[in-house]
Design a protein around this motif. Structure first.
Motif, PDB file in Angstrom:
ATOM      1  N   GLU A 238       0.851  -1.178   0.000  1.00  0.00           N
ATOM      2  CA  GLU A 238       0.000   0.000   0.000  1.00  0.00           C
ATOM      3  C   GLU A 238       0.892   1.234   0.000  1.00  0.00           C
TER       4      GLU A 238
ATOM      5  N   ARG B  40       1.014   4.793   1.043  1.00  0.00           N
ATOM      6  CA  ARG B  40       0.257   5.636   1.962  1.00  0.00           C
ATOM      7  C   ARG B  40       0.867   7.026   2.071  1.00  0.00           C
ATOM      8  N   SER B  41       0.008   7.988   2.371  1.00  0.00           N
ATOM      9  CA  SER B  41       0.454   9.351   2.637  1.00  0.00           C
ATOM     10  C   SER B  41       0.971   9.423   4.064  1.00  0.00           C
TER      11      SER B  41
ATOM     12  N   SER C  98      -0.182  10.909   6.474  1.00  0.00           N
ATOM     13  CA  SER C  98      -1.298  10.845   7.418  1.00  0.00           C
ATOM     14  C   SER C  98      -1.969   9.480   7.428  1.00  0.00           C
TER      15      SER C  98
ATOM     16  N   GLN D  87      -3.366   7.843   4.727  1.00  0.00           N
ATOM     17  CA  GLN D  87      -4.342   7.593   3.674  1.00  0.00           C
ATOM     18  C   GLN D  87      -3.713   6.760   2.560  1.00  0.00           C
ATOM     19  N   VAL D  88      -4.473   5.810   2.042  1.00  0.00           N
ATOM     20  CA  VAL D  88      -3.971   4.951   0.976  1.00  0.00           C
ATOM     21  C   VAL D  88      -4.091   5.696  -0.356  1.00  0.00           C
ATOM     22  N   ILE D  89      -2.953   5.922  -0.995  1.00  0.00           N
ATOM     23  CA  ILE D  89      -2.924   6.606  -2.283  1.00  0.00           C
ATOM     24  C   ILE D  89      -3.117   5.603  -3.417  1.00  0.00           C
TER      25      ILE D  89
ATOM     26  N   THR E 227      -6.393   5.198  -5.676  1.00  0.00           N
ATOM     27  CA  THR E 227      -7.639   5.224  -4.912  1.00  0.00           C
ATOM     28  C   THR E 227      -8.319   6.587  -5.069  1.00  0.00           C
ATOM     29  N   ASP E 228      -9.376   6.800  -4.275  1.00  0.00           N
ATOM     30  CA  ASP E 228     -10.098   8.074  -4.303  1.00  0.00           C
ATOM     31  C   ASP E 228      -9.232   9.243  -3.843  1.00  0.00           C
ATOM     32  N   TYR E 229      -8.077   8.949  -3.276  1.00  0.00           N
ATOM     33  CA  TYR E 229      -7.175  10.014  -2.813  1.00  0.00           C
ATOM     34  C   TYR E 229      -6.875  11.009  -3.926  1.00  0.00           C
TER      35      TYR E 229
ATOM     36  N   GLN F 243      -3.274  18.187  -0.240  1.00  0.00           N
ATOM     37  CA  GLN F 243      -4.677  17.940   0.074  1.00  0.00           C
ATOM     38  C   GLN F 243      -5.303  19.076   0.860  1.00  0.00           C
TER      39      GLN F 243
END
Length: 468
Positions: free
Chosen positions: A90, A92-93, A95, A97-99, A114-116, A304
């Motif tokens: 995965e 991840r950012s 924070s 969040q899964v990118i 993903t929705d990111y 973001q």
């Protein structure tokens, strides 16, 4: 990010590992793609030189272009001279969040966004792909392929291993996608203790997954055959962190080699970057394997930040129809119309921009709603990495006031009831443009003036005669 290092070489027979460990290593499947993006910006491989059977890591840097949508993918084709270690990662950012979700297979790595990416901009990161040397490169290096067919070359050398497989007593490890460590050990039958036993000492932060244990035997032609579990015995002693494998009917003349493959679970106390050791030995040799453990995951960042503000009327009610200009760091500038492109808040009079970098933003009204006066006031808000959400507040519009019209003169009415007409602005002005002069008294005034002149002249004549 932390990476996996294989500190000891595999035996040359590792080329068949993928077949023998098919029941242990779960190969990923590629997700359906909406669009395959050419996002890869670079690939570097560590170490620059390795032997067949040794592990390497390919660091892939990437940046998602503007317009990338959830479900879009990017792929990296793995050269035939190396083999990818199957697993998932995965990205991840910071924070959490899964990118993107990545699947690594032997021949390629595929990541699905993903929705990111729907609300972030400047999305970029790194993917680490563990690979194992499979064939000598003979000085040609490695050619990696992007989804668009673009070739990225690395000066990586995979060199042949010297000596035959039967001369090796070796153990190596790889990190599995489930967080376990996959161990693969091989030893010549002539090196078994008492002709039957091999002893293995493992890191106290790991534990043997007995259900995954498999034993194989091979002849000099490297034809490996899985042995029935009734032909060997596993004895595990967790208190001493040690186990033994006993093969009662082992062939010890050197014509047969034995191999065992198993997984070890890793305790939660192991942090990313910790080194885990495992040693196995016989009466005349020992072998220590070291793996730098890294937990599954990847890396990525994206802007973001969110900026919000509201347009209201004099009564504090949301007012639709305004257009704003927003400026910010790194020469950022955009125009946002209410409920237009870029406005993430669909409520009339409410505005929201997303995917913003940290910094201070200024909001200026470019066009007021119909019937209202444009405001000269500026709104500002500062976004930070710790607090990427900013509310610039409200901007008030007042109604436009129509100019007061010139009143029409009211006609005057004399006492006799007649009406004095209102002068027509279109008529000629008195005494100019050939127009008539106004009546100043008529003939009576002329006679009065003439009499006065005659009287003065007569008086002056009488005065002169008297002096004479």
């Amino acid at each position: 990010m932390d990476t996996i290092f294989w500190r000891r070489p595999f035996a040359a027979f590792f080329a068949v590992a993928a077949v023998l460990t098919a029941g242990l290593v779960a190969a990923g499947t590629t997700s359906a793609t909406a669009a395959d993006r050419d996002v890869v910006t670079g690939i570097s491989v560590t170490p620059e030189s390795a032997l067949v059977g040794e592990g390497l890591e390919a660091r892939v840097t990437w940046q998602a272009p503007t317009g990338t949508q959830p479900g879009d993918t990017f792929t990296v084709g793995i050269p035939s001279q190396v083999s990818g270690v199957p697993g998932t990662q995965e990205l991840r950012s910071p924070s959490g969040q899964v990118i993107a979700n990545c699947v690594i297979e032997q021949t390629r790595a595929t990541c699905t966004f993903t929705d990111y990416v729907a609300t972030a901009s400047n999305v970029q990161g790194e993917l680490t792909v563990p690979v194992i040397g499979a064939q000598p490169t003979n000085g040609a290096g490695l050619d990696w392929t992007t989804g668009a067919g673009r070739i990225i070359h690395t000066d990586t050398e995979i060199n042949p291993r010297q000596g035959g497989w039967a001369d090796a007593a070796i153990k190596t490890s790889t990190l599995r996608d489930n967080g376990n460590i996959l161990y693969d050990a091989a030893i010549r039958g002539s090196r078994l203790d008492d002709g039957t036993t091999v002893t293995d000492t493992y890191d106290p932060r790991t534990s043997i997954v007995a259900s995954t244990f498999q034993v194989y035997q091979s002849d000099s032609s490297q034809n490996w055959t899985q042995m029935d579990s009734s032909t060997w015995t596993l004895s595990d002693d967790p208190a001493d962190h040690r186990f033994t494998v006993t093969i009662p009917n082992a062939v010890t003349d050197g014509s047969i080699a034995y191999r065992y493959i198993y997984e070890a679970a890793v305790d939660d106390s192991v942090a990313s970057g910790d080194v885990i050791e495992n040693t196995f030995g016989t009466r005349d040799s020992t072998w220590t394997d070291r793996i730098r453990y890294v937990r599954q995951g990847g890396g990525g960042t994206g802007d973001q930040g969110t900026l919000a503000w509201t347009k209201v009327d004099e009564d504090g009610e949301a007012l639709a129809g305004a257009t704003f200009t927003v400026t910010g760091p790194n020469n950022f500038s955009t125009t946002v119309a209410d409920d237009g492109a870029g406005d993430r808040d669909t409520r009339p009079g409410h505005f929201s921009l997303t995917g913003l970098a940290a910094g201070t933003y200024t909001v200026v009204e470019a066009q007021a709603p119909d019937g209202y006066v444009r405001s000269d006031r500026q709104l500002t808000a500062t976004l930070t990495a710790a607090d990427p959400t900013g509310d610039a507040g409200e901007l008030v519009n007042v109604r436009a006031v129509d100019p007061t019209p010139t009143p029409t003169p009211t006609p005057t009415v004399p006492d006799d009831g007649s009406t004095t007409p209102t002068p027509d602005p279109g008529t000629s002005r008195p005494g100019r443009d050939g127009g008539p002069l106004p009546d100043a008294g008529g003939p009576q005034l002329g006679l009065l003036i003439a009499g006065t002149v005659a009287l003065v002249a007569g008086s002056m004549l009488a005065l002169r005669r008297r002096r004479a």
